[in-house]
Scaffold this active site. Sequence first.
Site, PDB file in Angstrom:
ATOM      1  CG  HIS A  23      -2.945  -3.272  -0.090  1.00 35.00           C
ATOM      2  ND1 HIS A  23      -4.282  -2.969  -0.070  1.00 35.00           N
ATOM      3  CD2 HIS A  23      -2.282  -2.111   0.077  1.00 35.00           C
ATOM      4  CE1 HIS A  23      -4.424  -1.659   0.087  1.00 35.00           C
ATOM      5  NE2 HIS A  23      -3.236  -1.116   0.183  1.00 35.00           N
ATOM      6  CG  HIS A  65      -5.481   2.409   5.362  1.00 29.74           C
ATOM      7  ND1 HIS A  65      -6.375   3.406   5.028  1.00 29.74           N
ATOM      8  CD2 HIS A  65      -4.565   2.386   4.374  1.00 29.74           C
ATOM      9  CE1 HIS A  65      -6.010   3.940   3.868  1.00 29.74           C
ATOM     10  NE2 HIS A  65      -4.925   3.340   3.454  1.00 29.74           N
TER      11      HIS A  65
END
Length: 336
Positions: A23, A65
């Site tokens: 992740h 992100h």
Amino acid sequence: MKTRNAGTPSNSSLTERAIVIAHRGASGYLPEHTLVGKALAYGLGADYLEQDVVATRDAELIVLHDLHLDDVSDVAQRFSGRHRSDGLHYAIDFDLAELRQLTLFERRTPGAGTAKYPRRFPAGIGVARIATLDEELRLIQGLNQSTGRAVGIYSEIKDPRWHREQGVDLTRLVLAKLRVFGYTRPEHAAFVQCFDANELLRVHDELGCELRLIQLVGTEPAYAELLTPAGLTRVARYAFGLGPSHRQLVADNDGRPGITMLTTHARELGLRLHPYTFRREDLPRYVTTLEQLLEVFLGQARVDGVFCDFPDVAVRVRDSLRGLMNLAPSGGNKAQ
Ligand code: CA
């Protein structure tokens, strides 16, 4: 355009064991979405490395992100005055050459300036620059050649509607880049993920993308309809799987784990389950360690993959459970 019936795996060999998705890289150990963090995740044994993708002003693709740069870089110091009215500095307001000047840091709590996860990499140490999607894919493919492994990519199209409002068709740009790197077929080691269901439907129906698509969902009311049996039936027409919060698959029932109806419904439709985000700092009440949480999901809920900030831990738990299952008389085969 080819269609895939729900429940028919396009390549069952890819789903025989649960996959470990790093992740944002090995974000538990090094700042998220940095090439050093991705190389570490690769070395720690992840099966797939995640890329969140946003566009720059000159329509380059970077791995980041948030839509803005404020919580992971020194943008406010370096480009003082370039913020929008909300005080944030958005990647799409900068050319790639400008973004190259930034230093990336461990994620900070918005507005506070302190580390979001204080026990992770020291917040004051800048170790990397922003990477383009191109650079990250080259890194992964280069490592695949030098190691002989076949680690995959797992790209997220970040807020395509917002990008369109800014004049950029992010989805087309991402899919074109993946094509350049040879990711075109469902059997290739690549996933495309997005929270926007209309956009994923477009990817499947209009843009002719044959890669495996993962419909991300959250706990917000906006996803309630999508998560009904009727909604999931529609998702299963275009998506290979579902990427929910792990709390949507296993609920906290007074301190004990309880597998939800969503898990059951999704499985009945043949949707694979890749829940997010497994991290030491965010555990439900029914466990006390990340290892225990992973055991619940990989051993009991039998999900098909996990998004984990600590990919080595997920690999270790997954492989030890598989070792136990292979010893069991039933064989413990979870292939669907
Ligand atoms: Ca993501």
